[in-house]
Design an enzyme around this catalytic site. Structure first.
Site, mmCIF file in Angstrom:
data_model
loop_
_atom_site.group_PDB
_atom_site.id
_atom_site.type_symbol
_atom_site.label_atom_id
_atom_site.label_comp_id
_atom_site.label_asym_id
_atom_site.label_seq_id
_atom_site.Cartn_x
_atom_site.Cartn_y
_atom_site.Cartn_z
ATOM 1 N N ASP A 44 19.087 3.014 45.883
ATOM 2 C CA ASP A 44 19.674 2.552 47.145
ATOM 3 C C ASP A 44 18.732 2.787 48.318
ATOM 4 O OD1 ASP A 44 19.937 5.300 47.273
ATOM 5 O OD2 ASP A 44 22.095 5.307 47.671
ATOM 6 N N ASP A 83 21.485 2.609 41.230
ATOM 7 C CA ASP A 83 22.213 3.532 42.101
ATOM 8 C C ASP A 83 23.577 2.951 42.468
ATOM 9 O OD1 ASP A 83 20.884 5.909 42.553
ATOM 10 O OD2 ASP A 83 19.668 5.128 44.187
ATOM 11 N N LYS A 113 23.600 5.612 38.501
ATOM 12 C CA LYS A 113 23.311 6.951 39.029
ATOM 13 C C LYS A 113 24.262 7.286 40.170
ATOM 14 C CE LYS A 113 19.497 7.910 41.488
ATOM 15 N NZ LYS A 113 20.061 8.464 42.770
ATOM 16 N N GLU A 115 25.361 10.471 43.061
ATOM 17 C CA GLU A 115 24.943 11.703 43.725
ATOM 18 C C GLU A 115 26.085 12.723 43.676
ATOM 19 O OE1 GLU A 115 23.509 11.011 47.666
ATOM 20 O OE2 GLU A 115 22.008 9.550 47.027
ATOM 21 N N GLU A 182 16.197 16.401 43.550
ATOM 22 C CA GLU A 182 15.434 15.954 44.711
ATOM 23 C C GLU A 182 15.287 17.061 45.742
ATOM 24 O OE1 GLU A 182 15.241 12.406 48.097
ATOM 25 O OE2 GLU A 182 16.724 12.306 46.485
#
Length: 221
Positions: A44, A83, A113, A115, A182
């Protein structure tokens, strides 16, 4: 040869590194495929890199579908991970299932994916249960940039480092095939990698003066 999540698991078991790269378009994906990189992430981050936004937050499902379709047309071998954009999975599990399905069924992704760690573990479990592979993402999570007060290194304190370890374990238990770390201290990233059995990808790792202290404390507790 089409790369699958089993290929990645076997590479992890064999101690092989798993090259991963981000792409947003047909031409890039075709070149990446010819090189032989096994995993392509349609991130993204296209909001900033392609569309000129100041963050990933304005990116829509329509944006992700458009660019994932382009990448899937250019790649015949790599595992394509798309994403899930901001607010496509945070409202309800049903929304998450629907949007993950669109990215796979309509856009051509092989996996999605999300978060977050413990907070999204049930959502991850439900998506995986439908047959859609999920990659986790912890540490600096750009969709939470406002809550994090900017793009900062995560896991610098003992409590936050513990939290990241627990997040990684929760994601593994929920069925993710891989985890992105990350912007975390490098030695903490190594500890997390050794703690979970799934492949771990790194981005923006940071050397930090508290690395050794954090890892020693975590190992002692």
């Amino acid at each position: 040869m089409q790369i699958t999540i089993d290929h990645l698991r076997n590479m992890k078991k064999a101690g092989e590194k798993i090259p991963t790269i981000t792409a947003y378009d047909y031409t890039s994906a075709k070149l990446i495929d010819q090189i032989g990189i096994p995993l392509i992430l349609v991130g993204d981050t296209l909001g900033q890199v392609i569309l000129g936004y100041g963050s990933t937050l304005p990116v829509t499902m329509q944006d992700m579908v458009h660019h994932t379709k382009a990448v899937s047309r250019g790649s015949t071998n790599a595992l394509i991970v798309a994403d899930m954009p901001f607010m496509s999975y945070q409202i309800t599990v049903e929304d998450a299932l629907w949007n993950a399905g669109i990215l796979v069924k309509e856009a051509g992704a092989h996996a999605v994916k999300l978060e977050g760690g413990i907070s999204v573990s049930e959502t991850v479990r439900r998506i995986v249960s439908t047959g859609i592979p999920v990659m986790g993402h912890i540490g600096l999570t750009p969709q939470s940039v406002n809550q994090l007060s900017g793009y900062k290194v995560q896991g610098k304190t003992l409590d936050s480092a513990k939290g990241l370890v627990e997040d990684a374990k929760a994601l593994e238990q929920s069925g993710v095939f891989s985890i992105v770390l990350e912007c975390v201290p490098a030695k903490l990233a190594k500890l997390i990698t050794d703690t979970v059995s799934v492949p771990v990808s790194y981005t923006h790792l940071r050397a930090h003066e508290t690395d050794s202290y954090l890892v020693c404390r975590l190992l002692l507790e």
